[in-house]
Motif scaffolding. Sequence first.
Motif, PDB file in Angstrom:
ATOM      1  N   LEU A   1      41.466  37.589  31.752  1.00 48.69           N
ATOM      2  CA  LEU A   1      41.658  38.960  32.216  1.00 48.69           C
ATOM      3  C   LEU A   1      42.987  39.122  32.941  1.00 48.69           C
ATOM      4  N   GLU A   2      43.641  40.255  32.699  1.00 46.09           N
ATOM      5  CA  GLU A   2      44.784  40.705  33.497  1.00 46.09           C
ATOM      6  C   GLU A   2      44.516  42.166  33.881  1.00 46.09           C
TER       7      GLU A   2
ATOM      8  N   ASN B   1      40.215  47.954  32.926  1.00 50.12           N
ATOM      9  CA  ASN B   1      39.102  47.006  32.908  1.00 50.12           C
ATOM     10  C   ASN B   1      38.365  47.087  31.571  1.00 50.12           C
TER      11      ASN B   1
ATOM     12  N   SER C   1      41.942  44.834  39.775  1.00 53.21           N
ATOM     13  CA  SER C   1      40.828  44.367  40.623  1.00 53.21           C
ATOM     14  C   SER C   1      40.577  45.336  41.778  1.00 53.21           C
TER      15      SER C   1
ATOM     16  N   GLU D   1      33.764  41.138  36.970  1.00 51.40           N
ATOM     17  CA  GLU D   1      34.091  41.380  35.565  1.00 51.40           C
ATOM     18  C   GLU D   1      33.825  40.135  34.721  1.00 51.40           C
TER      19      GLU D   1
ATOM     20  N   CYS E   1      40.535  34.636  34.626  1.00 45.88           N
ATOM     21  CA  CYS E   1      41.399  35.668  35.189  1.00 45.88           C
ATOM     22  C   CYS E   1      42.658  35.009  35.757  1.00 45.88           C
TER      23      CYS E   1
ATOM     24  N   GLU F   1      35.821  43.840  40.806  1.00 46.23           N
ATOM     25  CA  GLU F   1      36.673  42.695  41.118  1.00 46.23           C
ATOM     26  C   GLU F   1      36.564  41.651  40.007  1.00 46.23           C
ATOM     27  N   ASP F   2      37.518  40.710  40.025  1.00 52.69           N
ATOM     28  CA  ASP F   2      37.590  39.710  38.955  1.00 52.69           C
ATOM     29  C   ASP F   2      36.262  38.997  38.723  1.00 52.69           C
ATOM     30  N   HIS F   3      35.657  38.522  39.809  1.00 51.39           N
ATOM     31  CA  HIS F   3      34.438  37.714  39.634  1.00 51.39           C
ATOM     32  C   HIS F   3      33.302  38.552  39.045  1.00 51.39           C
TER      33      HIS F   3
ATOM     34  N   LYS G   1      34.916  31.778  41.022  1.00 53.41           N
ATOM     35  CA  LYS G   1      34.636  33.061  40.356  1.00 53.41           C
ATOM     36  C   LYS G   1      33.832  32.856  39.073  1.00 53.41           C
TER      37      LYS G   1
END
Length: 285
Positions: free
Chosen positions: A260-261, A232, A264, A273, A10, A269-271, A28
């Motif tokens: 990923l962009e 997402n 969040s 996903e 990410c 959240e990023d982690h 993450k």
Amino acid sequence: MGGIRMLFGCHASIREGYSGAAKAAKAKNASAFQYFPKNPRSLSVKDYDREDAALCKAFCKEHDIFSIAHTPYPTSLTPRPEKQKLTVKSLLNDLEIASVCGSAGVVVHFGNPISSKDPLAGYQLMIEMLNQILSRSKEHCLILLENTAGYPGSMGTTMEELVQVRSLCQHPDRIGFCLDTCHAFASNLWNGDNLNEFLKKGEELGYFDHLKAIHFNNSKFPAGSGKDRHANIFNRGFITEKQFDQLVNAEPFRNLPFILETPSDEGIEDHEEIELLIHRWGMLQ
């Protein structure tokens, strides 16, 4: 029986420095990350912390983490005349920072039309800008041209354009590509149902030979919408899981980093996903 370990990651902030961004990515469980080398809203040249950048490179090497940088938002390869010198200086600065950080390249958005009378003017300026930058840069990392999200037929939406601009530059070996899945979907380059045609054309053009990273994003609008609105991967997007399955498992993408962009702040959240991506595609047979 072994498989292919996929790289997922990410965007990471450099608020705690470049090495801090790498450590945040690892926290993450990311095996890849992207970062802005400086203020994302400015073309100013940054007097960066070289020691910290070197620590980033060492940390990524130790933990087998892939990284790329992304130019600030105002960066354009088709700038107005008064912005051209500043853009060249800014991109040279980005390439230097990314190189010291050990990154594979710096992502730059494809240019925009600059003349309604001459459709080739934008491409010619892009090539001039790339020649200026790469003739002055001694860094090893690449400029990674990213496909755009315009309506079908807009500048920068086809593999032909990307490949042709690269081939016409004086230093094509210093240029690669970054594919954004949302942009490809928005422009109908890859609409989820034309994968075989997309793969065949990319192979014929040699596009995949120079593809270095994937911006892994779903789309909030249907294919061909021309709209650059990321969603997402598994939530509220028009690209289905089956369509992503087919893309991720396609041969040209099996050894590339997927970064990923995605939002969040829309329930994941990023982690979280990244964990879903690893669970779904972390090891391909």
